[in-house]
Scaffold this motif. Sequence first.
Motif, PDB file in Angstrom:
ATOM      1  N   VAL A   3      16.293  21.418  30.342  1.00  0.00           N
ATOM      2  CA  VAL A   3      17.097  22.779  30.221  1.00  0.00           C
ATOM      3  C   VAL A   3      17.007  23.525  29.165  1.00  0.00           C
ATOM      4  O   VAL A   3      16.556  22.803  28.067  1.00  0.00           O
ATOM      5  N   ASP A   4      17.505  24.675  29.230  1.00  0.00           N
ATOM      6  CA  ASP A   4      17.352  25.244  27.738  1.00  0.00           C
ATOM      7  C   ASP A   4      18.410  24.832  26.819  1.00  0.00           C
ATOM      8  O   ASP A   4      19.477  24.204  27.252  1.00  0.00           O
ATOM      9  N   ASP A   6      20.253  26.072  24.618  1.00  0.00           N
ATOM     10  CA  ASP A   6      21.795  26.656  24.643  1.00  0.00           C
ATOM     11  C   ASP A   6      22.559  26.160  25.776  1.00  0.00           C
ATOM     12  O   ASP A   6      23.817  26.241  25.707  1.00  0.00           O
ATOM     13  N   SER A   7      21.994  25.646  27.089  1.00  0.00           N
ATOM     14  CA  SER A   7      22.867  25.303  27.954  1.00  0.00           C
ATOM     15  C   SER A   7      23.509  24.146  27.955  1.00  0.00           C
ATOM     16  O   SER A   7      24.497  23.603  28.758  1.00  0.00           O
ATOM     17  N   LYS A  50      20.617  16.106  32.152  1.00  0.00           N
ATOM     18  CA  LYS A  50      19.997  17.352  31.634  1.00  0.00           C
ATOM     19  C   LYS A  50      19.850  17.039  30.017  1.00  0.00           C
ATOM     20  O   LYS A  50      20.522  16.424  29.512  1.00  0.00           O
TER      21      LYS A  50
END
Length: 162
Positions: A3-4, A6-7, A50
């Motif tokens: 995942v990104d 920042d997430s 994640k």
Amino acid sequence: MLVDFDSIPEDAKVWIYPSSRKFYANEIDEVTQKVKNFVENWKEEDNTFKASYKILYNRFIIITADDIDSTISNKDIDSSIAFILELQQTYNVVLLDKMNVCFKQGEFVQYKELKDFKKLLKNKAVTAKTIVFDNLVTTKHEFENYWEIAIEDSWYSRFLKK
């Protein structure tokens, strides 16, 4: 699942691997792709897992994983360490020695053994205001707020002359 960065939540686990040298321009794309592939396939069977990564200053590999919905087991840690050991061997770098010191000198990041860093402090080649990288941070919040800090605000401050 990748995942990104920042997430990923602030309380997620972070592992920082400082390289004993800057990755060369002809290596950085390959290193980035290998790290991306590892993170994408790490705990592939777990749909709630994640994870993300960053490569900063062409020297630091940062891997973060959200362990709230998915537990990170010793087996998962072992697989990440095996991956890092493989990178060490492939690129002839040291990534697992967290006691060496990385610090900024102008726009450059330097990597020194602790004993050599202490000599730099003693000789005033670095000062209390010099930015160091605290590679012992363990959460994304700590990484974002306390990774790059002045020596005087870090655990390295104990080596400053009083």
